[in-house]
Design a protein around this motif. Sequence first.
Motif, PDB file in Angstrom:
ATOM      1  N   UNK A 174       0.589  -0.925  -0.071  1.00  0.00           N
ATOM      2  CA  UNK A 174       0.256   0.327  -0.016  1.00  0.00           C
ATOM      3  C   UNK A 174       0.616   1.239  -0.209  1.00  0.00           C
ATOM      4  N   UNK A 175       1.823   1.123  -0.707  1.00  0.00           N
ATOM      5  CA  UNK A 175       2.869   2.257  -0.448  1.00  0.00           C
ATOM      6  C   UNK A 175       2.179   3.682  -0.911  1.00  0.00           C
ATOM      7  N   UNK A 176       1.519   3.819  -2.069  1.00  0.00           N
ATOM      8  CA  UNK A 176       0.642   4.858  -3.170  1.00  0.00           C
ATOM      9  C   UNK A 176      -0.069   5.156  -1.842  1.00  0.00           C
ATOM     10  N   UNK A 177      -0.602   4.323  -1.411  1.00  0.00           N
ATOM     11  CA  UNK A 177      -2.322   4.614  -0.216  1.00  0.00           C
ATOM     12  C   UNK A 177      -1.197   5.589   1.138  1.00  0.00           C
ATOM     13  N   UNK A 178      -0.287   4.850   1.945  1.00  0.00           N
ATOM     14  CA  UNK A 178       0.000   4.835   2.718  1.00  0.00           C
ATOM     15  C   UNK A 178       0.861   6.805   2.243  1.00  0.00           C
ATOM     16  N   UNK A 179       1.181   6.875   1.148  1.00  0.00           N
ATOM     17  CA  UNK A 179       1.999   8.720   0.840  1.00  0.00           C
ATOM     18  C   UNK A 179       0.959   9.533   0.670  1.00  0.00           C
ATOM     19  N   UNK A 180      -0.453   8.846  -0.011  1.00  0.00           N
ATOM     20  CA  UNK A 180      -1.374  10.304  -0.560  1.00  0.00           C
ATOM     21  C   UNK A 180      -1.843  10.088   1.157  1.00  0.00           C
ATOM     22  N   UNK A 181      -1.975   9.511   1.652  1.00  0.00           N
ATOM     23  CA  UNK A 181      -2.720   9.383   3.021  1.00  0.00           C
ATOM     24  C   UNK A 181      -1.698  10.485   3.986  1.00  0.00           C
ATOM     25  N   UNK A 182      -0.968  10.332   4.132  1.00  0.00           N
ATOM     26  CA  UNK A 182       0.366  10.794   4.617  1.00  0.00           C
ATOM     27  C   UNK A 182       0.773  12.217   4.224  1.00  0.00           C
ATOM     28  N   UNK A 183       0.732  12.319   2.542  1.00  0.00           N
ATOM     29  CA  UNK A 183       0.716  13.940   1.908  1.00  0.00           C
ATOM     30  C   UNK A 183      -0.331  14.486   1.918  1.00  0.00           C
ATOM     31  N   UNK A 184      -1.837  13.567   1.949  1.00  0.00           N
ATOM     32  CA  UNK A 184      -3.162  14.337   2.083  1.00  0.00           C
ATOM     33  C   UNK A 184      -3.197  15.275   4.164  1.00  0.00           C
ATOM     34  N   UNK A 185      -2.371  14.649   4.519  1.00  0.00           N
ATOM     35  CA  UNK A 185      -2.353  15.063   6.435  1.00  0.00           C
ATOM     36  C   UNK A 185      -1.711  15.915   6.585  1.00  0.00           C
ATOM     37  N   UNK A 186      -0.203  15.913   5.382  1.00  0.00           N
ATOM     38  CA  UNK A 186       0.306  17.324   6.423  1.00  0.00           C
ATOM     39  C   UNK A 186      -0.227  18.554   5.356  1.00  0.00           C
TER      40      UNK A 186
END
Length: 448
Positions: free
Chosen positions: A376-388
Amino acid sequence: MTHHSQNPARPHSPTASQQHTNPHHPKLAATRTRSCDRASIVGGTSTTDQATTTNPSDLCPKSLSQLFNKIYRTRPVQFCLLSENPLPEHPTKLQQIRWYFLCPPHSHFGWVLTRVLGLCIAWAALMGLVGKEHAYFGGNIFSIFLLYVCSRVTGFFTGLLGMPPLLGMLLAGILLNNVTFSSISPIPIADCINRDYRVALRDFSFITILIRAGLSLNPKGLMLMKSVVIRLALCPGVLAEGPMIALLAYFCFDMPVNWAFMLGFIMAAVSPAVVVPSLLKLQNKGYGVEQGIPTLIIAAASIDDIIAISAFSIVMSVSFVDKEKSMWVVLLHAPTEIAVGMVASIVAGIIMWYIPPPHKHELDKRGHPLLRTENHTTARFLILFGTGIMFMFGFQRLNLAGAGALGCLAVSFITGLGWDIDTKRPVGEAFGHAWELFDAAAFWNDRG
């Protein structure tokens, strides 16, 4: 006595074998004609049709192939081909330069050609997407595009000269902030960019580098050196450099005290955009990893920047204090930012330990549970970036800018505590690629 049929004589009809062997039979001719039509429509030929027909379309590929072979064997083409001009064992400088430009594109020339082609496609896409008004000289989108391209190009050439690419990006910003093209645009290119766009892009780069810094921190090394990190974050910048710059500004430039301290905290802040990428390169090469030096400097530089932002906010709030607010509310503004940023980061970080789930539980045909590990690398990247993004822009609207910066750094660090190294490394690499996209925007001021 043999009985002979009295039926009248019928015309002789050929057998199937005779029909097949007779090339002038009408059924066979019609069949051959339909086969040729199908071959010409599809663009292919069969062995039977090649032997019995002379369709012009069948001759076209062969003619083109012969033509290409003749062109390929000519001396100018052979002179430009990489396969026909191998590099000698001890090449001269001229032979090395010629080798770089041989076809098909390869090495640095292919790299440059790829990016030039990409830029042309990007500009054409902008023209089709936003129209000539915004994608031509003087347009908002085109000005951002041109500033980004010039920053990358100048950064590339300064890197070739052995200097930091960031220096070239700064030079590009200074140039486009002061140079005008009177025949195309009467004002500098940087002034054509909407201020909200500049601020948003700069914040995107700030979010990217803070999250990347938080993911790169080593928790064990950070706990062993926590007192050193706090001293290094506070003493050089906020407690020493900032007040000293404020005193010099007050006595040398006759600035008011509040403005002098705001200047001091601005200049004392360490830029993570400069420190973090350099330390990550050293960390990837193994320098100082055993001693925990990269973790120490990255953490101290990031915390120093957050403290400088909070101190600047306090001085600015005191300088432009609202008469309806008490002084205690103004002084408690910075601690409130830290508390809100930490609480939000802890909650969001713990949630991202489990979402998206690292394992997927399913039931087989018999109803027995199955455990599958998914990427889930893409999902984790998008969620973390969106949180920031949510922290940075959301807390700015709530007048808690320090909480946004602290939240970006802390949420990535806390999230990394619940991820193993195989999960955290690809997400960090994804933010490294995102930084390559936003690094030039980190040095755009309010005018470019």
